[in-house]
Design an enzyme around this catalytic site. Structure first.
Site, mmCIF file in Angstrom:
data_model
loop_
_atom_site.group_PDB
_atom_site.id
_atom_site.type_symbol
_atom_site.label_atom_id
_atom_site.label_comp_id
_atom_site.label_asym_id
_atom_site.label_seq_id
_atom_site.Cartn_x
_atom_site.Cartn_y
_atom_site.Cartn_z
ATOM 1 C CB THR A 1 -0.929 0.015 1.226
ATOM 2 O OG1 THR A 1 -1.777 -1.128 1.185
ATOM 3 C CG2 THR A 1 -1.781 1.269 1.259
ATOM 4 C CB ALA A 2 4.071 2.025 1.667
ATOM 5 C CG HIS B 1 6.221 -1.367 9.731
ATOM 6 N ND1 HIS B 1 4.872 -1.556 9.577
ATOM 7 C CD2 HIS B 1 6.823 -2.317 8.963
ATOM 8 C CE1 HIS B 1 4.658 -2.590 8.777
ATOM 9 N NE2 HIS B 1 5.821 -3.056 8.387
#
Length: 285
Positions: A114-115, A158
């Site tokens: 997704t990033a 993260h």
């Protein structure tokens, strides 16, 4: 039952109770811990696991065999990936804004994340002339590579949200903030998928019970979380959990499904992922 998820604090927090036999009637789990770039590959190509945590961006390659479950994943607000640079780009140009990335080399954690999709959608709007070379590397190597000038910029995920200042890096864009302002929707990050041939309702119930146990007994999972947290400080691990484990982890809901559909539709329009049948994204039971 074979399951694969990352060693990141949000995943170990979510699955602690099930992994440790604390969910009544739930089968024993055979756990594989791996970075999401690896689990994406396992779901799309190896297909040996019954349940996996993967990126929402990888769904178009796996929905024939695996169903998206309505719980256990990572989706939320204020938790998107970041685009980072040093104060000056290699060559001495100031990292003054997105236009400075035109033709530049960018490190990303995965091309099926997704990033990465958010980054490419953002760049299409903000980087005239387009990006240069995209280099895939483990997410924990990206910030050192940017700091040391091995790449011009990095896309991070993260706990990097909390630690990038210690590398002397500069925030160019918070892609979560961009996505939320552009769509009004939360950011879909990590999905839980399971084989369509399994009892998906019961699996979802076991996962949701594991999430609820984790919230009710946060101290019980602490040792397990930290043991897999790659030398992360406890404070950072707790901030990571607080950010990525939220109401969407218990139930995607209408906004969650809308966010996933919007991401994959936009990415398909840009040619970044195959277009999927929207019916395959619906709740599987």
């Amino acid at each position: 039952m074979k399951i694969a998820f990352s060693p990141c604090p949000n995943d170990t927090f979510v699955f602690h109770a099930w992994v440790h036999g604390l969910i009544p009637d739930a089968p024993e789990l055979d756990v594989s811990y791996a970075d999401i770039n690896i689990t994406n590959h396992w779901a799309a190509d190896d297909r040996e696991h019954d349940i996996l945590k993967i990126s929402y961006a990888a769904l178009p390659w796996v929905l024939d065999e695996y169903a998206l479950l309505p719980c256990g994943g990572a989706l939320g607000r204020g938790c998107g990936p970041l685009v980072l640079t040093a104060d000056k780009l290699p060559g001495g140009e100031a990292a003054s804004g997105p236009t400075a990335l035109s033709g530049r080399t960018i490190a990303v954690p995965s091309e099926r994340s997704t990033a990465y999709l958010l980054f490419r959608l953002w760049a299409a709007q903000n980087v005239p002339g387009g990006l240069g070379e995209i280099i895939v590397m483990p997410f924990d190597q990206i910030m050192p590579a940017v700091r040391d000038g091995a790449v011009d910029a990095g896309l991070v995920i993260h706990e990097a949200r909390f630690t990038y200042p210690s590398y002397g890096l500069k925030l160019m864009s918070d892609l979560g903030s961009w996505w939320e302002s552009d769509t009004g929707l939360p950011i879909p990050l990590g999905a839980i998928v399971a084989r369509r041939s399994l009892d998906l309702k019961r699996i979802s119930q076991w996962i949701r019970t594991s999430v609820e146990y984790a919230w009710a007994h946060p101290q019980d999972s602490k040792a397990y979380v930290l043991a897999h947290a790659q030398e992360m400080e406890q404070q950072v691990a707790e901030a990571h959990i607080d950010l990525y484990v939220n109401s969407f982890t218990a139930e995607l809901g209408e906004d969650g499904y809308a966010a996933i559909s919007a991401l994959l539709e936009r990415a398909a329009d840009e040619g970044l992922v195959p277009r999927i049948d929207p019916a395959l994204l619906k709740r599987p039971y």
